[in-house]
Enzyme design. Structure first.
Site, PDB file in Angstrom:
ATOM      1  N   ASP A 118      -6.537  -3.882  -0.041  1.00  0.00           N
ATOM      2  CA  ASP A 118      -6.169  -3.379   1.487  1.00  0.00           C
ATOM      3  C   ASP A 118      -6.366  -2.163   1.646  1.00  0.00           C
ATOM      4  OD1 ASP A 118      -5.384  -5.919   2.309  1.00  0.00           O
ATOM      5  OD2 ASP A 118      -3.122  -5.076   2.603  1.00  0.00           O
TER       6      ASP A 118
ATOM      7  N   TYR B 116      -3.589  -1.532  -8.581  1.00  0.00           N
ATOM      8  CA  TYR B 116      -2.947  -1.619  -7.314  1.00  0.00           C
ATOM      9  C   TYR B 116      -1.809  -0.788  -7.224  1.00  0.00           C
ATOM     10  CZ  TYR B 116      -0.986  -3.891  -2.853  1.00  0.00           C
ATOM     11  OH  TYR B 116      -0.348  -4.215  -1.906  1.00  0.00           O
TER      12      TYR B 116
ATOM     13  N   SER C  26       4.311  -4.651   1.005  1.00  0.00           N
ATOM     14  CA  SER C  26       3.668  -4.141  -0.324  1.00  0.00           C
ATOM     15  C   SER C  26       3.925  -2.794  -0.760  1.00  0.00           C
ATOM     16  CB  SER C  26       2.520  -5.265  -0.806  1.00  0.00           C
ATOM     17  OG  SER C  26       2.533  -6.333  -0.574  1.00  0.00           O
TER      18      SER C  26
ATOM     19  N   ASP D  23       4.114 -13.562  -0.265  1.00  0.00           N
ATOM     20  CA  ASP D  23       3.487 -12.516   0.032  1.00  0.00           C
ATOM     21  C   ASP D  23       4.467 -11.543   0.792  1.00  0.00           C
ATOM     22  OD1 ASP D  23       0.900 -13.272  -0.366  1.00  0.00           O
ATOM     23  OD2 ASP D  23       0.872 -14.724   1.418  1.00  0.00           O
TER      24      ASP D  23
ATOM     25  N   ARG E 235       0.904   3.301  -0.687  1.00  0.00           N
ATOM     26  CA  ARG E 235       0.370   1.841  -0.342  1.00  0.00           C
ATOM     27  C   ARG E 235       0.993   1.148   0.671  1.00  0.00           C
ATOM     28  NH1 ARG E 235       1.532  -1.637  -5.794  1.00  0.00           N
ATOM     29  NH2 ARG E 235       3.049  -2.288  -4.497  1.00  0.00           N
ATOM     30  N   ASP E 236      -0.223   0.254   1.190  1.00  0.00           N
ATOM     31  CA  ASP E 236       0.081  -0.662   2.152  1.00  0.00           C
ATOM     32  C   ASP E 236       0.507   0.407   3.447  1.00  0.00           C
ATOM     33  OD1 ASP E 236       0.192  -3.042   3.323  1.00  0.00           O
ATOM     34  OD2 ASP E 236       2.332  -3.795   2.580  1.00  0.00           O
TER      35      ASP E 236
END
Length: 388
Positions: free
Chosen positions: A172, A119, A131, A353, A124-125
Site C-alpha cells: 500500500d 510491513y 492496518s 482485513d 503505515r496505512d
C-alpha cells in the site's frame, strides 16, 4: 488492500505445478540474474503456523459432517503462503520460517523459496488506518524502523543462504504516494516512506533474496493517469536505494493484488472495470510493464491470488474489506503471462482485513473462521488436485 482515492482515479480516467527437480546442495546455485525466474524449479514454502490455524476450520467442517470441505482444508494446509512480519515483535516469525523451510528442504530434497512480507513503515496505512502500525515518525519511528526492524530482518535472511526468499516490500505504501497526496497524513508520510523503503532495498541486496515492491492492484493504479506516475515513484525510490549502497540496487520486480480480490484472469469482466485497461491482474501487469521499462525498472511480477473474488460479489473496486471470495489458484500454476514470475498466496486467507465487510469481522489480522470456511467452500478447482 484498499484504493482510498478510487473515485478520483475513476474520474481521471509461470511456473508449472509439477514437482520441481531435487536440489543438490553440492552444486552451486546459479547467480541471481535479471533473466532467471527465482520461482522456477523451487517449492513454495508451506507455513506450518498458518496450517495450524486451519485446524479450527477443519474441526468446524468435521463437526458439521462436511467431509468434502474438511478434506479441502487438508489440501489448503499444503499450499505455500507468505509469512508476514508486521511488527518488531514479529521478527521471530522469520526464524520459525527458516527452521521449517530447512526441515522441508532436507526431507524432500527440493529447494525452498520462502515468501515474506516486510510491513512496518512508520505512519503505515496513512489513507485508511485499519492496518496502522506500531511506529510513528514523530516518535523516532524512522530510526527504529532502520535499526530495530530492518537491520535484524536483513541479518536473519542473510544468514539463511541455503534458502531463497521472495520478499514483498511495504504493501500500500507507494501507491498512496501516487493517488492520496491530498490526504495530510499521506503527504506528511511521503518522505518517510521513500527513505524507509529505499533503506530496506539497500539492506537486502543478497543473491538469494528477491525483492518485489508492492504495486497495489489494477483497480487502484491500473488507470491511465496512474501507471506512469506510479512507475516514476518506484524509480525514484530505487534510485535512492542505489545511492545508499555501494552498488546499483536491484529489485526483482513488483507484487500486485496483495490482500485484494482481483482475479488474475477474470472469467467475467465486471461492469466497474469498463474504462480500464487493467480489468484483471494479468492485464494490469501487462499494462504497467511498459511504463516500468521506460523508467529502467524490471517488468516482472508476482500476483496474490490467495483470495479471488467471486464474480458479481462486488459492486465497485472500492470494496476491499473481507469481500465474498474463495481461495484462488494454487501458487505456481501456469499463468500464461510472460511478465509474471508466479501466482502466489501473499495474504493468508482467514486473517481479517478489519472490522468491516463480512458480518462479525474482527480487527485486522485476527482469525475469522466463518470467513475462511467460505473461502474453502468457494475454492478454485486447482485446490482439489493438491496431493496430501
Amino acid at each position: 488492500m484498499r484504493p482510498t482515492s478510487l473515485l478520483a482515479a475513476l474520474s481521471a480516467a509461470g511456473v508449472a505445478s509439477a514437482s520441481p527437480p531435487r536440489w543438490n546442495p553440492l552444486v552451486l546455485r546459479q547467480n541471481s540474474t535479471d533473466d532467471v525466474n527465482p520461482f522456477a524449479g523451487k517449492t513454495h514454502f508451506v507455513n506450518p503456523a498458518y496450517a495450524a490455524k486451519l485446524e479450527q476450520t477443519h474441526a468446524a467442517f468435521t463437526a458439521k459432517g462436511d467431509s468434502a470441505n474438511a478434506l479441502r482444508v487438508r489440501k489448503v494446509q499444503q499450499v505455500g503462503t507468505f509469512v508476514w512480519v508486521s511488527r518488531i515483535s514479529d521478527l521471530p516469525n522469520i526464524d520459525a520460517a527458516v527452521e521449517a523451510a530447512r526441515a522441508a528442504q532436507t526431507k524432500t530434497g527440493q529447494r525452498q523459496i520462502v515468501g515474506l512480507v516486510l510491513y512496518n513503515l512508520p505512519d503505515r496505512d496513512c489513507s485508511a488506518g485499519e492496518s496502522a502500525g506500531e511506529l510513528k515518525s514523530a516518535e523516532d519511528g524512522l530510526r527504529r524502523y532502520k535499526e530495530e526492524y530492518i537491520a535484524p530482518y536483513a541479518a536473519r535472511v542473510a544468514a539463511a543462504k541455503d534458502l531463497d526468499f521472495a520478499i514483498v516490500l511495504e504493501p500500500d505504501s507507494l501507491a498512496n504516494l501516487v493517488t492520496n497526496m491530498e490526504i495530510p497524513g499521506c503527504a506528511a508520510a511521503a518522505p518517510i516512506y521513500r527513505e524507509g523503503i529505499a533503506h530496506a532495498i539497500s539492506a537486502l541486496q543478497f543473491d538469494h533474496v528477491h525483492l518485489y515492491l508492492d504495486a497495489a492492484h489494477g483497480g487502484w493504479l491500473g488507470w491511465d493517469p496512474n501507471m506512469p506516475a506510479a512507475a516514476k515513484v518506484f524509480s525514484e525510490v530505487v534510485a535512492i536505494a542505489s545511492k545508499n549502497g555501494t552498488q546499483k540496487a536491484r529489485i526483482r520486480g513488483f507484487a500486485t493484488n496483495v490482500s485484494n480480490y482481483n482475479p488474475f484472469n477474470a472469467v467475467v469482466r465486471e461492469n466497474y472495470t469498463e474504462f480500464s485497461k487493467s480489468w484483471d491482474e494479468s492485464n494490469y501487469c501487462t499494462s504497467l510493464s511498459a511504463y516500468l521499462k521506460e523508467e529502467g525498472l524490471p517488468a516482472r511480477f508476482i500476483v496474490d491470488q490467495g483470495r479471488v473474488q467471486m464474480p458479481g460479489a462486488r459492486k465497485e473496486w472500492g470494496e476491499w474489506c473481507n469481500v465474498e471470495a474463495g481461495f484462488g489458484p494454487v501458487p505456481g500454476t501456469s499463468n500464461n503471462n510472460t511478465v509474471v514470475d508466479s501466482l502466489v498466496w501473499i495474504k493468508p486467507g482467514g486473517e481479517s482485513d478489519g472490522r468491516c465487510g463480512f458480518p462479525n469481522s474482527p480487527a485486522a489480522g485476527q482469525w475469522h473462521d466463518e470467513y475462511v470456511q467460505m473461502l474453502v467452500k468457494n475454492a478454485h478447482s486447482s485446490i482439489d488436485s493438491v496431493k496430501l
